[in-house]
Design a protein around this motif. Structure first.
Motif, PDB file in Angstrom:
ATOM      1  N   ASN B 352       0.663  -4.506  -7.628  1.00 40.50           N
ATOM      2  CA  ASN B 352      -0.547  -4.343  -6.899  1.00 40.50           C
ATOM      3  C   ASN B 352      -1.660  -5.257  -7.162  1.00 40.50           C
ATOM      4  OD1 ASN B 352       0.045  -2.255  -5.359  1.00 40.50           O
ATOM      5  ND2 ASN B 352      -0.498  -0.480  -6.755  1.00 40.50           N
ATOM      6  N   MET B 374       7.534   3.387  -4.045  1.00 41.47           N
ATOM      7  CA  MET B 374       6.972   3.021  -2.807  1.00 41.47           C
ATOM      8  C   MET B 374       5.704   3.734  -2.382  1.00 41.47           C
ATOM      9  SD  MET B 374      10.846   3.158  -0.725  1.00 41.47           S
ATOM     10  CE  MET B 374      11.396   4.586  -1.188  1.00 41.47           C
ATOM     11  N   LYS B 375       5.494   4.720  -2.892  1.00 38.01           N
ATOM     12  CA  LYS B 375       4.109   5.369  -2.595  1.00 38.01           C
ATOM     13  C   LYS B 375       3.048   4.705  -3.297  1.00 38.01           C
ATOM     14  CE  LYS B 375       3.928  10.151  -2.472  1.00 38.01           C
ATOM     15  NZ  LYS B 375       3.891  11.487  -3.109  1.00 38.01           N
ATOM     16  N   ARG B 376       3.265   4.047  -4.423  1.00 35.91           N
ATOM     17  CA  ARG B 376       2.064   3.492  -5.110  1.00 35.91           C
ATOM     18  C   ARG B 376       2.107   2.166  -5.008  1.00 35.91           C
ATOM     19  NH1 ARG B 376       3.620   4.934 -11.000  1.00 35.91           N
ATOM     20  NH2 ARG B 376       1.425   4.014 -11.347  1.00 35.91           N
ATOM     21  N   VAL B 377       2.781   1.322  -4.295  1.00 35.98           N
ATOM     22  CA  VAL B 377       2.635  -0.174  -4.200  1.00 35.98           C
ATOM     23  C   VAL B 377       2.198  -0.327  -2.904  1.00 35.98           C
ATOM     24  CG1 VAL B 377       4.241  -2.183  -3.738  1.00 35.98           C
ATOM     25  CG2 VAL B 377       4.771  -0.882  -5.856  1.00 35.98           C
ATOM     26  N   ASP B 378       1.060  -0.946  -2.947  1.00 41.16           N
ATOM     27  CA  ASP B 378       0.294  -1.019  -1.657  1.00 41.16           C
ATOM     28  C   ASP B 378       0.652  -2.233  -1.042  1.00 41.16           C
ATOM     29  OD1 ASP B 378      -1.507  -0.743   0.138  1.00 41.16           O
ATOM     30  OD2 ASP B 378      -3.284  -1.482  -1.065  1.00 41.16           O
ATOM     31  N   SER B 379       1.868  -2.190  -0.307  1.00 43.45           N
ATOM     32  CA  SER B 379       2.341  -3.296   0.322  1.00 43.45           C
ATOM     33  C   SER B 379       2.746  -3.236   1.829  1.00 43.45           C
ATOM     34  CB  SER B 379       3.427  -4.055  -0.343  1.00 43.45           C
ATOM     35  OG  SER B 379       2.872  -4.743  -1.672  1.00 43.45           O
ATOM     36  N   ALA B 380       2.764  -4.037   2.791  1.00 48.44           N
ATOM     37  CA  ALA B 380       3.242  -3.761   3.958  1.00 48.44           C
ATOM     38  C   ALA B 380       4.699  -3.218   3.992  1.00 48.44           C
ATOM     39  CB  ALA B 380       3.244  -4.878   4.728  1.00 48.44           C
ATOM     40  N   GLY B 381       5.530  -3.832   3.279  1.00 48.50           N
ATOM     41  CA  GLY B 381       6.860  -3.330   3.068  1.00 48.50           C
ATOM     42  C   GLY B 381       7.413  -2.841   1.702  1.00 48.50           C
ATOM     43  N   VAL B 382       7.911  -1.977   1.403  1.00 42.32           N
ATOM     44  CA  VAL B 382       8.352  -1.204  -0.118  1.00 42.32           C
ATOM     45  C   VAL B 382       9.542  -1.060  -0.157  1.00 42.32           C
ATOM     46  CG1 VAL B 382       6.043  -0.571  -0.874  1.00 42.32           C
ATOM     47  CG2 VAL B 382       6.979   0.945   0.636  1.00 42.32           C
TER      48      VAL B 382
END
Lengths: 453, 453
Positions: B352, B374-382
């Motif tokens: 992040n 996947m919930k916590r990573v703030d990216s367009a694709g997880v």
């Protein structure tokens, strides 16, 4: 007592809080709203006391002629029903469906390679608004419900009310799984200016206020801005408009709340209505205290038909010749610009050129003509036989609204919780590399089958 | 011959064309794509001749050491399959469902007062890209299919190819219901600078190119920009990562196309994998010619296990100590930064903080751990157990892509036709005013019933 945070620290704190907010459950976010509701209820006395300080200061300015009486009214939290509405608004937002984590697309790329698009919070919002202290509770609720952290800046006239409400919200969050940094208040214009530079931490700016505020913000930040500078709405009276509907819609659109962004400011009349529907509309407007600024043709029409359908002036209303600027003016009072057009085409072109893209309406009995107008007018709201005043999140059934956007991307028109969401793509695989897929020999093909959700 | 249009005139022309485009049918827009396809086919000779002029000029610059050989390759329209792909791409876009006028929400506010939210084109797009002349056909197709006017600026190396293609497109449109002003080409950087000021006519800027281009544009316009400056993707190897999957995914993500924005640049390894999975991944990367920039701990791990799982260097690959900037670098070549973390938390926080929000992956056998990541990573694709290289509009099944966005509003990740759409609200009434509705006595209540669509 610790030193107040710098704007950069405020933005960083909000960013950290937003990362927590993204991971907590909907129940946790709802619990925070319950806690805020209870804390506001429990601290009503202290907040209203702070609010009366703001009221006294504002009243003094009114006496000195430095502030309008209407602003003082907007400040007053104890005015009938306002406090109760503020509190019930929080519970209303809480009762809305959780907007986070909803699947909006699902595709099987291959066996054991499933793609999901799920809604997620935007991150950190900076909301800037004028007066109306109850907005803080509304915005804080919307932000938390949607999993976003928010930095709030209120008008300087309501500084005591804001500070009191913000303190209560902050303390209420301490007992929840939401970090208190999720809702922060800034008080000075200087802090806002500095926050407008924090594009690495702040994802969206929402100005709620006048034209000048919105323009200033758009000029001074690289962060995306969602809102509307102007509400220059037009109504076009087509040649086959129904008289009764036209009178009702135009009078409502102009007089129901003239200071609102969805009030009508320009009336376009088809020349075929100059001696039929138009004088009736004009008479009804004049009776309602509206002043008309008419182009030559419509002015002549009103003057030349005094005996039959002519218009009688009422006290306070005037009919005068329009100047060019009138068609680019958001009057926000009981004044309406009138312009004659010879065709639907001319009306559409006038609107696409002069309107602010907020809400524009056509009055006609022809569905075909209406559909053509609604297709060609490039505005957030395109209405047929209905008042522009319906352009509003509550009236649209969104439960509440963040504001009204005339942006051409992301969210347009009245913006509810959905406007505070973006999405992310989740891909669930089983160790696949992309190099194995392609159109060449020995390469795997994608399935691209929809997954039911 | 008429004088070339000024940038303001170009923007105005595009705006006028966009108003026509909003009103024409999907069949009209498809017919334009058919006409463009046929015209390109018919003018293949002239276009390839123009392209070979660009190629000669570029080759001369390569000889002088002023241009890279890979750029010349990207210029070449006659390279195997490129011309055919360009043409079939137009028909592919044509075959996609019409994105305009789709109802996405419908609510009965009251009897004879029906609200519809329908998709509509954004308006005018400014698309700026480097080299690759075939992109012009692709972008023009996407713009027309979605009812948007587009202004295109290509790289200076492909100016002849662009001009030839643009001329053919323009002439092709003359036989259709789409005004030729719907697709315009500008050639100079100065024109682009001036266009970036035309926020009253241009609604969205899409830069497709390197970091520097995107940053420059973001700094120089008030128009919303959709794109990504960086593609700094990370893969996290959790303590329970499967060795085989990890090797396959990491090698693919790094080596499948190192210059792509979705190639991995940072490998985060859980310290529990230092002597288990990590050396296997490192060995495979080294075999594939990848140089590693390792933090102290991972470097020591590779050095201390030479006999068992140790890493043998191959020609061209190096293992060196990482410096801090390596974790903020988009290498775009066969180099990978490696960092050891002690927990999933640390990995998420690193991502992040350092990733560009493009695409980040976790390798783990635990669904719970993956979901949390996947919930916590703030990216367009997880991604879970899949290569970051899957982040691509074609692979996602969108048929084509406008680009990849790391924006937090409007559109995120690979952007297909949907990203070129906004919506408008249509309200179909029967002469209602808003003042008749409310909670007070004698006021009507809204129904807010969903309408099936």
């Amino acid at each position: 007592m610790t030193a107040p945070l710098t704007p950069t620290e405020i933005a960083q704190t909000a960013s950290l809080a937003s990362h927590v907010l993204k991971a907590v459950s909907g129940a946790d976010r709802d619990a925070a709203l319950t806690a805020i509701h209870a804390a506001l209820e429990a601290n009503k006395g202290a907040i209203l006391a702070a609010n009366s300080k703001d009221m006294s200061a504002a009243s003094a300015l009114v006496t000195q002629g430095k502030l309008s009486q209407s602003l003082v009214k907007r400040l007053d939290l104890s005015k009938h029903g306002k406090w109760e509405d503020m509190l019930s608004g929080i519970l209303q937002v809480k009762s809305l469906p959780d907007p986070v984590g909803k699947t909006t697309l699902a595709t099987k790329l291959d066996n054991s390679l499933d793609l999901y698009r799920v809604t997620s919070p935007i991150g950190v919002l900076l909301v800037i608004f004028e007066a109306r202290p109850e907005v803080i509770a509304n915005i804080a609720s919307l932000a938390l419900k949607s999993g976003n952290a928010v930095i709030l800046k209120g008008g300087k006239e309501s500084v005591h009310s804001f500070a009191a409400i913000a303190k209560v919200i902050r303390e209420a969050l301490e007992s929840t799984n939401i970090p208190p940094g999720a809702v922060q208040l800034v008080e000075s214009r200087e802090e806002v200016n500095s926050l407008l530079d924090q594009d690495q931490y702040i994802d969206l700016v929402i100005p709620r206020g006048g034209n000048e505020l919105v323009r200033y913000i758009k000029e001074h930040t690289r962060i995306p801005v969602m809102g509307h500078a102007d509400g220059l709405c037009a109504i076009y009276v087509a040649e086959d408009a129904d008289e009764q509907k036209a009178v009702k819609v135009v009078v409502d659109a102009k007089t129901d709340y003239p200071a609102a962004c969805n009030a009508v400011e320009t009336l376009l009349i088809n020349s075929a209505t100059l001696t039929t529907v138009f004088p009736k509309i004009a008479q009804a407007l004049i009776y309602a205290g509206v002043s008309l600024r008419c182009d030559e043709v419509s002015l002549a029409a009103l003057e030349s038909t005094p005996s039959t359908s002519g218009v009688t002036l009422k006290a306070g209303s005037t009919i005068t010749a329009a100047v060019a600027e009138d068609y680019d003016t958001e009057f926000l009072e009981l004044t309406l610009a009138v312009k004659t057009v010879d065709s639907d085409d001319e009306a559409v072109n006038h609107i696409n050129r002069h309107s602010s893209g907020h809400t524009d309406a056509i009055l006609t009995e022809s569905k075909e003509r209406a559909e053509d107008f609604m297709k060609r007018v490039d505005s957030a709201g395109v209405f047929w036989n209905a008042s522009t005043r319906f352009a509003d999140g509550f009236r649209y059934g969104f439960g509440t609204e963040v504001g009204i956007s005339t942006n051409k991307i992301h969210a347009r028109g009245p913006v509810g919780l959905e406007g505070l969401m973006i999405y992310k793509y989740k891909l669930l695989g089983d160790g696949q590399g992309a190099g194995s897929y392609g159109s060449g020999e020995g390469k795997k093909r994608f399935l691209h089958e929809p997954i039911a959700f």
